[in-house]
Design a protein around this motif. Sequence first.
Motif, PDB file in Angstrom:
ATOM      1  N   VAL A 167       0.885  -1.246  -0.023  1.00  0.00           N
ATOM      2  CA  VAL A 167      -0.091  -0.045  -0.115  1.00  0.00           C
ATOM      3  C   VAL A 167       0.817   1.061   0.145  1.00  0.00           C
ATOM      4  N   TRP A 168       1.976   1.420   1.121  1.00  0.00           N
ATOM      5  CA  TRP A 168       2.845   2.449   1.123  1.00  0.00           C
ATOM      6  C   TRP A 168       3.697   2.513  -0.313  1.00  0.00           C
ATOM      7  N   VAL A 169       3.828   1.689  -0.873  1.00  0.00           N
ATOM      8  CA  VAL A 169       4.942   1.683  -2.116  1.00  0.00           C
ATOM      9  C   VAL A 169       4.129   2.386  -3.168  1.00  0.00           C
ATOM     10  N   LEU A 170       2.798   1.951  -3.401  1.00  0.00           N
ATOM     11  CA  LEU A 170       1.852   2.277  -4.304  1.00  0.00           C
ATOM     12  C   LEU A 170       1.372   3.980  -4.108  1.00  0.00           C
ATOM     13  N   ALA A 171       0.981   4.192  -2.843  1.00  0.00           N
ATOM     14  CA  ALA A 171       0.364   5.287  -2.391  1.00  0.00           C
ATOM     15  C   ALA A 171       1.300   6.660  -2.070  1.00  0.00           C
ATOM     16  N   SER A 172       2.653   6.238  -1.589  1.00  0.00           N
ATOM     17  CA  SER A 172       3.446   7.255  -1.097  1.00  0.00           C
ATOM     18  C   SER A 172       3.661   8.284  -2.296  1.00  0.00           C
ATOM     19  N   PRO A 173       4.240   8.043  -3.470  1.00  0.00           N
ATOM     20  CA  PRO A 173       4.334   9.040  -4.497  1.00  0.00           C
ATOM     21  C   PRO A 173       3.116   9.970  -4.706  1.00  0.00           C
ATOM     22  N   GLY A 174       1.938   9.518  -4.651  1.00  0.00           N
ATOM     23  CA  GLY A 174       0.661  10.304  -4.655  1.00  0.00           C
ATOM     24  C   GLY A 174       0.503  11.268  -3.892  1.00  0.00           C
ATOM     25  N   VAL A 175       0.692  10.620  -2.449  1.00  0.00           N
ATOM     26  CA  VAL A 175       0.498  11.396  -1.394  1.00  0.00           C
ATOM     27  C   VAL A 175       1.349  12.511  -1.124  1.00  0.00           C
ATOM     28  N   LEU A 176       2.649  12.227  -1.546  1.00  0.00           N
ATOM     29  CA  LEU A 176       3.834  13.139  -1.239  1.00  0.00           C
ATOM     30  C   LEU A 176       3.522  14.455  -2.407  1.00  0.00           C
ATOM     31  N   ALA A 177       3.086  13.948  -3.544  1.00  0.00           N
ATOM     32  CA  ALA A 177       2.918  15.063  -4.445  1.00  0.00           C
ATOM     33  C   ALA A 177       1.735  15.841  -3.993  1.00  0.00           C
ATOM     34  N   LEU A 178       0.717  15.361  -3.566  1.00  0.00           N
ATOM     35  CA  LEU A 178      -0.559  16.186  -3.108  1.00  0.00           C
ATOM     36  C   LEU A 178       0.021  16.930  -2.019  1.00  0.00           C
ATOM     37  N   ALA A 179       0.737  16.307  -0.829  1.00  0.00           N
ATOM     38  CA  ALA A 179       1.220  17.193   0.058  1.00  0.00           C
ATOM     39  C   ALA A 179       1.845  18.305  -0.408  1.00  0.00           C
ATOM     40  N   TRP A 180       2.817  18.073  -1.310  1.00  0.00           N
ATOM     41  CA  TRP A 180       3.549  19.363  -1.857  1.00  0.00           C
ATOM     42  C   TRP A 180       2.674  20.336  -2.340  1.00  0.00           C
ATOM     43  N   VAL A 181       1.788  20.022  -3.345  1.00  0.00           N
ATOM     44  CA  VAL A 181       0.913  20.935  -3.790  1.00  0.00           C
ATOM     45  C   VAL A 181       0.192  21.703  -2.659  1.00  0.00           C
ATOM     46  N   THR A 182      -0.499  20.901  -1.750  1.00  0.00           N
ATOM     47  CA  THR A 182      -1.110  21.614  -0.736  1.00  0.00           C
ATOM     48  C   THR A 182      -0.455  22.744   0.152  1.00  0.00           C
ATOM     49  N   THR A 183       0.941  22.227   0.361  1.00  0.00           N
ATOM     50  CA  THR A 183       1.613  23.304   0.798  1.00  0.00           C
ATOM     51  C   THR A 183       2.095  24.468   0.216  1.00  0.00           C
ATOM     52  N   ASP A 184       2.370  24.326  -1.077  1.00  0.00           N
ATOM     53  CA  ASP A 184       2.516  25.258  -2.023  1.00  0.00           C
ATOM     54  C   ASP A 184       1.480  26.565  -1.959  1.00  0.00           C
ATOM     55  N   VAL A 185       0.293  25.854  -2.170  1.00  0.00           N
ATOM     56  CA  VAL A 185      -0.997  26.600  -2.038  1.00  0.00           C
ATOM     57  C   VAL A 185      -1.224  27.724  -0.830  1.00  0.00           C
ATOM     58  N   LEU A 186      -0.837  26.728   0.272  1.00  0.00           N
ATOM     59  CA  LEU A 186      -0.930  27.420   1.644  1.00  0.00           C
ATOM     60  C   LEU A 186      -0.027  28.505   1.802  1.00  0.00           C
ATOM     61  N   VAL A 187       1.298  28.490   1.055  1.00  0.00           N
ATOM     62  CA  VAL A 187       2.102  29.560   1.395  1.00  0.00           C
ATOM     63  C   VAL A 187       1.642  30.766   0.863  1.00  0.00           C
ATOM     64  N   ARG A 188       0.822  30.623  -0.305  1.00  0.00           N
ATOM     65  CA  ARG A 188       0.145  31.751  -1.123  1.00  0.00           C
ATOM     66  C   ARG A 188      -0.545  32.586  -0.388  1.00  0.00           C
ATOM     67  N   LEU A 189      -1.037  31.910   0.830  1.00  0.00           N
ATOM     68  CA  LEU A 189      -2.039  32.802   1.875  1.00  0.00           C
ATOM     69  C   LEU A 189      -1.217  33.584   2.937  1.00  0.00           C
ATOM     70  N   LEU A 190       0.223  33.360   2.917  1.00  0.00           N
ATOM     71  CA  LEU A 190       1.048  34.162   3.426  1.00  0.00           C
ATOM     72  C   LEU A 190       1.369  35.665   2.984  1.00  0.00           C
ATOM     73  N   PRO A 191       1.801  36.550   3.691  1.00  0.00           N
ATOM     74  CA  PRO A 191       2.453  37.641   3.155  1.00  0.00           C
ATOM     75  C   PRO A 191       3.204  37.660   1.976  1.00  0.00           C
ATOM     76  N   ASN A 192       2.841  38.329   0.843  1.00  0.00           N
ATOM     77  CA  ASN A 192       3.751  37.976  -0.284  1.00  0.00           C
ATOM     78  C   ASN A 192       5.203  38.606  -0.129  1.00  0.00           C
ATOM     79  N   VAL A 193       5.889  39.221   0.839  1.00  0.00           N
ATOM     80  CA  VAL A 193       6.991  39.608   1.125  1.00  0.00           C
ATOM     81  C   VAL A 193       7.633  38.570   2.149  1.00  0.00           C
ATOM     82  N   MET A 194       7.058  37.703   2.770  1.00  0.00           N
ATOM     83  CA  MET A 194       7.542  37.047   3.975  1.00  0.00           C
ATOM     84  C   MET A 194       8.482  36.158   3.434  1.00  0.00           C
TER      85      MET A 194
END
Length: 224
Positions: free
Chosen positions: A197-224
């Motif tokens: 399960v983890w071999v198959l799921a890990s790449p997708g979960v990591l990619a999704l977590a990366w995208v989520t973090t990237d979107v979340l950062v855009r809610l921070l002040p633009n010069v932070m």
Amino acid sequence: APVGPVVPVGEPVALVRIPALGLEEVVVEGTASGDLRVGPGHQRNTVLPGQEGTSVLMGRAATYGRPFADLTDLTPGDSIEVVVAQGTRTFRVLGVRRTGDPLPQPREAGVARLVLATAEGQGRLAGLTPGEAVYVDAEADDAFPAPAGRPAAIPESEQLMASEVTVLPLLATCLAALVLATLLIISARQRWSAVLVWVLASPGVLALAWVTTDVLVRLLPNVM
């Protein structure tokens, strides 16, 4: 490189060098939080660096390479070199100011002014809690001509210390996808081994977590 007046957001417009800080960065068009992830950004309703008028560049102080973290170390007389499509101009720093400080003297005709803007915090977590804006003013005696037709105003998300609240629906979608992925992993774990399960799921979960973090950062002040 383009010379303006209207440049697509994200397009490289200049190269800025500050020898005193050991800084060399490509400047892109746009100052929203998402734009400043790749480097300093040019405020779209101002002239391009080196053109006659006042050009404003914003950069992050704590994240994504923190290109403008050391702006407050600049002193009057330090040089800032800007390379644009029209050529190269060398600016001399007038001074560093913060919100509420007196503005520099009005710009004279035929002069190019450059304003570098970022955030500044206080205390041990200064980089994560920017409290006020800080600016560096600089001038070059010789300026390139500035074509007319710049935008009269920019969206609130491109103002100094602003965030991109328009990404909230995308953030909600990403979080929902993470929850769904978690439920699918739990369900799959009941049928197959944990290793499979983890071999198959890990790449997708990591990619999704990366995208989520990237979107979340855009809610921070633009010069932070």
